[in-house]
Motif scaffolding. Structure first.
Motif, mmCIF file in Angstrom:
data_model
loop_
_atom_site.group_PDB
_atom_site.id
_atom_site.type_symbol
_atom_site.label_atom_id
_atom_site.label_comp_id
_atom_site.label_asym_id
_atom_site.label_seq_id
_atom_site.Cartn_x
_atom_site.Cartn_y
_atom_site.Cartn_z
ATOM 1 N N ALA A 258 24.874 -82.692 55.480
ATOM 2 C CA ALA A 258 25.656 -83.812 54.952
ATOM 3 C C ALA A 258 26.899 -84.059 55.795
ATOM 4 O O ALA A 258 27.246 -85.209 56.096
ATOM 5 N N VAL A 259 27.567 -82.983 56.185
ATOM 6 C CA VAL A 259 28.779 -83.113 57.001
ATOM 7 C C VAL A 259 28.428 -83.618 58.394
ATOM 8 O O VAL A 259 29.090 -84.515 58.930
ATOM 9 N N ALA A 260 27.374 -83.062 59.000
ATOM 10 C CA ALA A 260 26.957 -83.503 60.334
ATOM 11 C C ALA A 260 26.553 -84.971 60.314
ATOM 12 O O ALA A 260 26.890 -85.726 61.233
ATOM 13 N N ALA A 261 25.862 -85.394 59.259
ATOM 14 C CA ALA A 261 25.455 -86.795 59.150
ATOM 15 C C ALA A 261 26.676 -87.705 59.052
ATOM 16 O O ALA A 261 26.728 -88.761 59.684
ATOM 17 N N GLU A 262 27.662 -87.277 58.286
ATOM 18 C CA GLU A 262 28.879 -88.074 58.157
ATOM 19 C C GLU A 262 29.627 -88.143 59.487
ATOM 20 O O GLU A 262 30.093 -89.213 59.893
ATOM 21 N N LEU A 263 29.737 -87.024 60.171
ATOM 22 C CA LEU A 263 30.421 -87.007 61.468
ATOM 23 C C LEU A 263 29.702 -87.875 62.502
ATOM 24 O O LEU A 263 30.332 -88.479 63.362
ATOM 25 N N ALA A 264 28.376 -87.924 62.418
ATOM 26 C CA ALA A 264 27.594 -88.708 63.374
ATOM 27 C C ALA A 264 27.432 -90.156 62.937
ATOM 28 O O ALA A 264 26.943 -90.984 63.716
ATOM 29 N N GLY A 265 27.816 -90.467 61.698
ATOM 30 C CA GLY A 265 27.669 -91.832 61.207
ATOM 31 C C GLY A 265 26.228 -92.182 60.893
ATOM 32 O O GLY A 265 25.798 -93.317 61.098
ATOM 33 N N MET A 266 25.467 -91.207 60.373
ATOM 34 C CA MET A 266 24.052 -91.399 60.077
ATOM 35 C C MET A 266 23.743 -90.921 58.671
ATOM 36 O O MET A 266 24.560 -90.250 58.038
ATOM 37 N N HIS A 267 22.556 -91.221 58.235
ATOM 38 C CA HIS A 267 22.071 -90.740 56.944
ATOM 39 C C HIS A 267 21.444 -89.357 57.153
ATOM 40 O O HIS A 267 20.826 -89.107 58.191
ATOM 41 N N PRO A 268 21.591 -88.428 56.199
ATOM 42 C CA PRO A 268 20.986 -87.097 56.358
ATOM 43 C C PRO A 268 19.480 -87.134 56.621
ATOM 44 O O PRO A 268 18.960 -86.303 57.367
ATOM 45 N N GLN A 269 18.789 -88.118 56.050
ATOM 46 C CA GLN A 269 17.349 -88.213 56.289
ATOM 47 C C GLN A 269 17.047 -88.508 57.763
ATOM 48 O O GLN A 269 16.055 -88.037 58.308
ATOM 49 N N THR A 270 17.926 -89.254 58.412
ATOM 50 C CA THR A 270 17.764 -89.531 59.840
ATOM 51 C C THR A 270 17.865 -88.234 60.643
ATOM 52 O O THR A 270 17.082 -88.011 61.566
ATOM 53 N N LEU A 271 18.802 -87.359 60.257
ATOM 54 C CA LEU A 271 18.939 -86.077 60.934
ATOM 55 C C LEU A 271 17.692 -85.222 60.742
ATOM 56 O O LEU A 271 17.248 -84.548 61.677
ATOM 57 N N ARG A 272 17.107 -85.262 59.563
ATOM 58 C CA ARG A 272 15.863 -84.512 59.321
ATOM 59 C C ARG A 272 14.742 -85.040 60.203
ATOM 60 O O ARG A 272 13.958 -84.277 60.766
ATOM 61 N N MET B 71 29.001 -78.622 66.857
ATOM 62 C CA MET B 71 29.708 -79.806 67.351
ATOM 63 C C MET B 71 28.900 -80.448 68.477
ATOM 64 O O MET B 71 28.860 -81.674 68.600
ATOM 65 N N ARG B 72 28.241 -79.643 69.282
ATOM 66 C CA ARG B 72 27.382 -80.187 70.353
ATOM 67 C C ARG B 72 26.236 -80.993 69.757
ATOM 68 O O ARG B 72 25.871 -82.040 70.280
ATOM 69 N N ASP B 73 25.665 -80.532 68.640
ATOM 70 C CA ASP B 73 24.611 -81.281 67.962
ATOM 71 C C ASP B 73 25.136 -82.633 67.480
ATOM 72 O O ASP B 73 24.457 -83.661 67.608
ATOM 73 N N VAL B 74 26.345 -82.643 66.926
ATOM 74 C CA VAL B 74 26.939 -83.893 66.432
ATOM 75 C C VAL B 74 27.157 -84.861 67.596
ATOM 76 O O VAL B 74 26.861 -86.058 67.485
ATOM 77 N N VAL B 75 27.633 -84.349 68.717
ATOM 78 C CA VAL B 75 27.828 -85.195 69.906
ATOM 79 C C VAL B 75 26.480 -85.755 70.360
ATOM 80 O O VAL B 75 26.368 -86.931 70.722
ATOM 81 N N GLN B 76 25.457 -84.929 70.318
ATOM 82 C CA GLN B 76 24.131 -85.380 70.712
ATOM 83 C C GLN B 76 23.604 -86.442 69.734
ATOM 84 O O GLN B 76 22.968 -87.415 70.153
ATOM 85 N N LEU B 77 23.878 -86.291 68.447
ATOM 86 C CA LEU B 77 23.484 -87.301 67.467
ATOM 87 C C LEU B 77 24.180 -88.634 67.741
ATOM 88 O O LEU B 77 23.565 -89.707 67.642
ATOM 89 N N ARG B 78 25.439 -88.567 68.104
ATOM 90 C CA ARG B 78 26.171 -89.805 68.450
ATOM 91 C C ARG B 78 25.577 -90.452 69.700
ATOM 92 O O ARG B 78 25.494 -91.676 69.789
ATOM 93 N N GLU B 79 25.171 -89.627 70.652
ATOM 94 C CA GLU B 79 24.542 -90.145 71.876
ATOM 95 C C GLU B 79 23.208 -90.815 71.542
ATOM 96 O O GLU B 79 22.882 -91.869 72.096
ATOM 97 N N ILE B 80 22.451 -90.235 70.627
ATOM 98 C CA ILE B 80 21.184 -90.836 70.192
ATOM 99 C C ILE B 80 21.456 -92.209 69.571
ATOM 100 O O ILE B 80 20.754 -93.186 69.861
ATOM 101 N N ALA B 81 22.476 -92.281 68.740
ATOM 102 C CA ALA B 81 22.823 -93.555 68.097
ATOM 103 C C ALA B 81 23.227 -94.589 69.151
ATOM 104 O O ALA B 81 22.817 -95.759 69.075
#
Length: 138
Positions: free
Chosen positions: A11-25, A47-57
């Motif tokens: 939930a926290v990673a999704a919020e930091l990345a600006g995504m829905h938790p289901q998207t992370l799954r 934190m590296r995962d969150v940065v990578q999620l932002r890059e995906i977005a």
């Protein structure tokens, strides 16, 4: 704590990345971002995962599909791994040069062969003087 420490729940990673938790799954299932798992099998993002999620977005917003994004991330991860390996090899080379100074000094012999030299020595040079006189026909 560093950028690779798995500290964020989904939930926290999704919020930091600006995504829905289901998207992370979904990204985890596709192998785009693979968080570590706790003993209870819950996901923990770094934190590296969150940065990578932002890059995906960002890449998705530019119009790339998920397979293209996966390939880009794979290549970026290879670059990071190769850079780490280069730093490791540079360190090993520097250590080797410090531990054995001067053992890799070479010179060229008159014949063209490679001649190893000891540290602090100079190549022997032929210092003879040769005078050339043209033949005169008398």
């Amino acid at each position: 704590m560093d950028e690779l420490s798995p500290i964020f729940a989904i939930a926290v990673a999704a919020e930091l990345a600006g995504m829905h938790p289901q998207t992370l799954r979904q990204y985890d299932r596709l192998g785009l971002v693979s968080p570590t798992r706790t003993a209870g099998k819950s996901r923990r993002y770094s934190m590296r995962d969150v940065v990578q999620l932002r890059e995906i977005a960002r890449l998705g917003a530019e119009g790339l599909n998920l397979e293209g994004i996966r390939r880009i991330l794979e290549l970026e991860n290879q670059v990071v791994a190769l850079q780490a390996r280069v730093r490791e090899l540079e360190g090993a080379l520097a250590d080797e040069l410090l531990n054995r100074p001067g053992r890799r000094v070479f010179a060229a012999a008159e014949s063209g062969d490679v001649v190893p030299l000891r540290a602090g020595t100079r190549a022997q040079r032929n210092t003879q003087v040769v005078v050339w006189r043209p033949l005169t026909r008398e």
